[in-house]
Design a protein around this motif. Structure first.
Motif, PDB file in Angstrom:
ATOM      1  N   ARG A 128      42.769  47.159  41.200  1.00 45.68           N
ATOM      2  CA  ARG A 128      42.538  47.869  39.621  1.00 45.68           C
ATOM      3  C   ARG A 128      41.296  47.717  39.181  1.00 45.68           C
ATOM      4  O   ARG A 128      41.187  46.271  38.815  1.00 45.68           O
ATOM      5  CB  ARG A 128      43.755  47.587  38.803  1.00 45.68           C
ATOM      6  N   ALA A 129      40.557  48.495  38.742  1.00 51.67           N
ATOM      7  CA  ALA A 129      39.277  48.259  38.124  1.00 51.67           C
ATOM      8  C   ALA A 129      39.126  49.123  36.901  1.00 51.67           C
ATOM      9  O   ALA A 129      39.377  50.169  36.994  1.00 51.67           O
ATOM     10  CB  ALA A 129      38.000  48.790  39.196  1.00 51.67           C
ATOM     11  N   ASP A 130      38.992  48.501  35.778  1.00 52.90           N
ATOM     12  CA  ASP A 130      38.809  49.181  34.655  1.00 52.90           C
ATOM     13  C   ASP A 130      37.467  48.859  34.093  1.00 52.90           C
ATOM     14  O   ASP A 130      36.715  47.754  34.086  1.00 52.90           O
ATOM     15  CB  ASP A 130      39.460  48.323  33.588  1.00 52.90           C
ATOM     16  N   TRP A 150      38.733  39.494  37.771  1.00 57.47           N
ATOM     17  CA  TRP A 150      37.253  39.227  37.882  1.00 57.47           C
ATOM     18  C   TRP A 150      36.633  40.193  36.865  1.00 57.47           C
ATOM     19  O   TRP A 150      37.041  40.994  36.510  1.00 57.47           O
ATOM     20  CB  TRP A 150      36.845  40.247  39.275  1.00 57.47           C
ATOM     21  N   LEU A 151      35.367  39.546  36.454  1.00 65.09           N
ATOM     22  CA  LEU A 151      34.271  39.984  35.603  1.00 65.09           C
ATOM     23  C   LEU A 151      33.362  40.153  36.130  1.00 65.09           C
ATOM     24  O   LEU A 151      32.741  39.408  36.807  1.00 65.09           O
ATOM     25  CB  LEU A 151      34.016  39.348  34.305  1.00 65.09           C
ATOM     26  N   CYS A 152      32.867  41.704  36.435  1.00 68.24           N
ATOM     27  CA  CYS A 152      31.775  42.022  37.390  1.00 68.24           C
ATOM     28  C   CYS A 152      30.569  42.915  36.875  1.00 68.24           C
ATOM     29  O   CYS A 152      31.159  43.560  36.070  1.00 68.24           O
ATOM     30  CB  CYS A 152      32.289  42.762  38.706  1.00 68.24           C
ATOM     31  N   VAL A 153      29.605  42.423  36.843  1.00 69.48           N
ATOM     32  CA  VAL A 153      28.553  43.176  36.138  1.00 69.48           C
ATOM     33  C   VAL A 153      27.663  43.587  37.456  1.00 69.48           C
ATOM     34  O   VAL A 153      26.912  42.921  38.024  1.00 69.48           O
ATOM     35  CB  VAL A 153      27.617  42.238  35.395  1.00 69.48           C
ATOM     36  N   SER A 177      43.174  41.706  41.046  1.00 73.37           N
ATOM     37  CA  SER A 177      43.392  41.869  42.732  1.00 73.37           C
ATOM     38  C   SER A 177      44.820  40.919  42.645  1.00 73.37           C
ATOM     39  O   SER A 177      44.814  39.890  42.120  1.00 73.37           O
ATOM     40  CB  SER A 177      42.478  41.106  43.589  1.00 73.37           C
ATOM     41  N   ARG A 178      45.829  41.441  43.219  1.00 75.23           N
ATOM     42  CA  ARG A 178      47.044  40.580  43.629  1.00 75.23           C
ATOM     43  C   ARG A 178      47.318  40.530  45.319  1.00 75.23           C
ATOM     44  O   ARG A 178      48.238  41.462  45.790  1.00 75.23           O
ATOM     45  CB  ARG A 178      48.179  41.213  42.951  1.00 75.23           C
ATOM     46  N   GLY A 179      46.494  39.862  45.685  1.00 71.08           N
ATOM     47  CA  GLY A 179      46.573  39.478  47.256  1.00 71.08           C
ATOM     48  C   GLY A 179      45.807  40.578  48.069  1.00 71.08           C
ATOM     49  O   GLY A 179      45.895  40.424  49.512  1.00 71.08           O
ATOM     50  N   GLN A 180      45.199  41.502  47.463  1.00 67.74           N
ATOM     51  CA  GLN A 180      44.356  42.629  48.183  1.00 67.74           C
ATOM     52  C   GLN A 180      43.206  42.052  48.948  1.00 67.74           C
ATOM     53  O   GLN A 180      42.520  41.103  48.272  1.00 67.74           O
ATOM     54  CB  GLN A 180      44.106  43.758  47.427  1.00 67.74           C
ATOM     55  N   THR A 181      42.811  42.732  49.960  1.00 70.40           N
ATOM     56  CA  THR A 181      41.367  42.217  50.582  1.00 70.40           C
ATOM     57  C   THR A 181      40.577  43.243  50.496  1.00 70.40           C
ATOM     58  O   THR A 181      41.400  44.621  50.389  1.00 70.40           O
ATOM     59  CB  THR A 181      41.851  41.766  52.010  1.00 70.40           C
ATOM     60  N   SER A 182      39.469  43.542  51.222  1.00 71.20           N
ATOM     61  CA  SER A 182      38.559  44.855  51.095  1.00 71.20           C
ATOM     62  C   SER A 182      37.962  44.984  52.479  1.00 71.20           C
ATOM     63  O   SER A 182      37.883  44.078  53.428  1.00 71.20           O
ATOM     64  CB  SER A 182      37.675  44.736  49.921  1.00 71.20           C
ATOM     65  N   GLY A 183      37.450  46.089  52.635  1.00 70.10           N
ATOM     66  CA  GLY A 183      36.700  46.348  53.806  1.00 70.10           C
ATOM     67  C   GLY A 183      35.115  46.007  53.508  1.00 70.10           C
ATOM     68  O   GLY A 183      34.942  45.295  52.282  1.00 70.10           O
TER      69      GLY A 183
END
Length: 110
Positions: free
Chosen positions: A21-23, A100-103, A38-44
């Motif tokens: 989930r991204a806000d 995560w805090l992503c800039v 993220s709750r256990g998810q991975t990504s491509g």
């Protein structure tokens, strides 16, 4: 002009979710600040045109790079992802969930 939404970074959604989930917390012409849960998810694989500064506020995670390098992050860990540095999220903890805090920003000279 930068627009900003007021939020508590540690307030988690009550409902379960299957994907990250991204806000968006703030954004402007050349910058975007997101909180990702993220709750256990991975990504491509990601190949982003912008730079990304990542701070893991809660949980544990592992980022894998195209060259095979892996970076393990735990609570408080940070990482700078350069433009077009191919990477993926190989692991995220479910309990506690990763916050995560992503800039994201334009960074032609980093």
């Amino acid at each position: 002009m930068i627009e900003c939404n007021s939020a508590n970074l540690f307030d988690l959604p009550d409902a379960a979710f299957d994907s990250e989930r991204a806000d968006i917390l703030a954004h402007g012409k050349n910058v975007r600040v997101e909180r990702i849960i993220s709750r256990g998810q991975t990504s491509g694989w990601y190949d982003q045109s912008e730079a990304e500064f990542v701070a893991l506020l809660e949980g544990e995670a592992e980022i894998e790079f195209e060259n095979g390098k892996r970076v393990y992050l735990r609570k408080g860990g940070t990482l700078l992802l350069r433009p077009h540095e191919k990477h993926r999220v190989a692991f995220t903890s479910a309990e506690p969930p990763c916050i995560w805090l992503c800039v994201f920003f334009n960074a032609d000279d980093i």
